[in-house]
Design a protein around this motif. Structure first.
Motif, PDB file in Angstrom:
ATOM      1  N   TYR A  48       0.842  -1.202   0.000  1.00 40.75           N
ATOM      2  CA  TYR A  48       0.000   0.000   0.000  1.00 40.75           C
ATOM      3  C   TYR A  48       0.875   1.250   0.000  1.00 40.75           C
ATOM      4  CZ  TYR A  48      -3.157   3.651   1.476  1.00 40.75           C
ATOM      5  OH  TYR A  48      -3.851   4.828   1.537  1.00 40.75           O
ATOM      6  N   TRP A  49       1.872   1.302   0.893  1.00 39.90           N
ATOM      7  CA  TRP A  49       2.708   2.493   0.992  1.00 39.90           C
ATOM      8  C   TRP A  49       3.654   2.628  -0.205  1.00 39.90           C
ATOM      9  CZ3 TRP A  49       1.298   6.501   3.499  1.00 39.90           C
ATOM     10  CH2 TRP A  49       0.407   6.344   4.567  1.00 39.90           C
ATOM     11  N   MET A  52       1.335   4.255  -2.701  1.00 35.59           N
ATOM     12  CA  MET A  52       1.028   5.644  -2.370  1.00 35.59           C
ATOM     13  C   MET A  52       2.248   6.564  -2.492  1.00 35.59           C
ATOM     14  SD  MET A  52      -2.152   5.426  -1.933  1.00 35.59           S
ATOM     15  CE  MET A  52      -2.530   7.076  -1.381  1.00 35.59           C
ATOM     16  N   LEU A  53       3.422   6.080  -2.104  1.00 33.58           N
ATOM     17  CA  LEU A  53       4.603   6.943  -2.075  1.00 33.58           C
ATOM     18  C   LEU A  53       5.474   6.802  -3.314  1.00 33.58           C
ATOM     19  CD1 LEU A  53       5.632   6.466   1.656  1.00 33.58           C
ATOM     20  CD2 LEU A  53       4.507   8.461   0.632  1.00 33.58           C
ATOM     21  N   TYR A 101       9.278  12.492   1.078  1.00 35.36           N
ATOM     22  CA  TYR A 101       8.424  11.309   1.072  1.00 35.36           C
ATOM     23  C   TYR A 101       7.820  11.072   2.453  1.00 35.36           C
ATOM     24  CZ  TYR A 101       9.988  10.109  -3.622  1.00 35.36           C
ATOM     25  OH  TYR A 101      10.236  10.125  -4.968  1.00 35.36           O
ATOM     26  N   ARG A 104       5.088  13.496   2.843  1.00 39.36           N
ATOM     27  CA  ARG A 104       3.908  13.053   2.095  1.00 39.36           C
ATOM     28  C   ARG A 104       3.175  11.948   2.858  1.00 39.36           C
ATOM     29  NH1 ARG A 104       3.411  10.211  -3.649  1.00 39.36           N
ATOM     30  NH2 ARG A 104       1.217  10.654  -3.976  1.00 39.36           N
ATOM     31  N   ALA A 105       3.928  11.038   3.478  1.00 45.26           N
ATOM     32  CA  ALA A 105       3.307   9.964   4.260  1.00 45.26           C
ATOM     33  C   ALA A 105       2.490  10.542   5.417  1.00 45.26           C
ATOM     34  CB  ALA A 105       4.366   8.998   4.771  1.00 45.26           C
ATOM     35  N   ARG A 107       0.944  13.408   5.447  1.00 48.88           N
ATOM     36  CA  ARG A 107      -0.283  13.973   4.862  1.00 48.88           C
ATOM     37  C   ARG A 107      -1.266  12.870   4.446  1.00 48.88           C
ATOM     38  NH1 ARG A 107       3.652  17.164   2.417  1.00 48.88           N
ATOM     39  NH2 ARG A 107       3.345  16.135   0.405  1.00 48.88           N
ATOM     40  N   ILE A 108      -0.739  11.813   3.838  1.00 44.59           N
ATOM     41  CA  ILE A 108      -1.602  10.707   3.418  1.00 44.59           C
ATOM     42  C   ILE A 108      -2.256  10.061   4.639  1.00 44.59           C
ATOM     43  CG2 ILE A 108      -1.608   8.386   2.406  1.00 44.59           C
ATOM     44  CD1 ILE A 108       0.628   9.435   0.491  1.00 44.59           C
ATOM     45  N   ALA A 109      -1.488   9.829   5.682  1.00 44.70           N
ATOM     46  CA  ALA A 109      -2.031   9.213   6.893  1.00 44.70           C
ATOM     47  C   ALA A 109      -3.137  10.076   7.496  1.00 44.70           C
ATOM     48  CB  ALA A 109      -0.923   8.973   7.917  1.00 44.70           C
ATOM     49  N   ARG A 111      -5.071  12.103   5.899  1.00 49.18           N
ATOM     50  CA  ARG A 111      -6.229  12.002   5.003  1.00 49.18           C
ATOM     51  C   ARG A 111      -6.945  10.664   5.211  1.00 49.18           C
ATOM     52  NH1 ARG A 111      -3.900  13.180   0.198  1.00 49.18           N
ATOM     53  NH2 ARG A 111      -3.736  11.017  -0.419  1.00 49.18           N
ATOM     54  N   ILE A 112      -6.172   9.583   5.374  1.00 48.98           N
ATOM     55  CA  ILE A 112      -6.765   8.268   5.645  1.00 48.98           C
ATOM     56  C   ILE A 112      -7.589   8.325   6.927  1.00 48.98           C
ATOM     57  CG2 ILE A 112      -6.220   5.903   6.366  1.00 48.98           C
ATOM     58  CD1 ILE A 112      -3.743   6.116   4.496  1.00 48.98           C
TER      59      ILE A 112
END
Length: 126
Positions: A48-49, A52-53, A101, A104-105, A107-109, A111-112
């Protein structure tokens, strides 16, 4: 070190789950309610990561929301679960990784967490 290689993502996921599964509130959700098999689950999370990354195509093809809905149906997730997951995620990143990166992780977390919390905890409009 940044999260810009599959090896770094592997290190992160293992460190994060090592931390998460030491949490007395979170460990039962993963190990008892969800019944995850770490040998299968961790490579899936790494995929998954990487998707995403790193943009790896085909690395992760599962429906994350459906998986969490199934866990929520067995044992309702509470706001505390989301907060603890986020705290462990961000602390693991901050302790071990730095760079675009990793940023970004984060920010993604976030948002999740926002999306899953809204989907699972807030009444859905018909």
């Amino acid at each position: 070190m940044d999260l810009d290689t599959p090896e770094a993502i592997h290190q992160f996921v293992h460190a994060f789950y090592g931390r998460l599964l030491q949490d007395p509130v979170m460990a039962p959700v993963f190990l008892e309610t969800a019944g995850i098999d770490l040998d299968h689950h961790l490579p899936t999370i790494e995929a998954y990561w990487r998707k995403m990354l790193l943009g790896e195509r085909g690395a992760y093809t599962r429906n994350m929301v459906a998986k969490h809905e199934a866990v929520h149906a067995k044992q309702p997730l509470e706001p505390e679960h989301f907060e603890r997951w986020g705290d462990h995620f961000h602390a693991t990143l901050n302790e071990r990784f730095d760079g675009p990166y990793a940023d970004r992780a984060h920010r993604i977390a976030d948002r999740i967490l926002t999306n899953l919390r809204a989907w699972l905890l807030e009444p859905q409009e018909a």
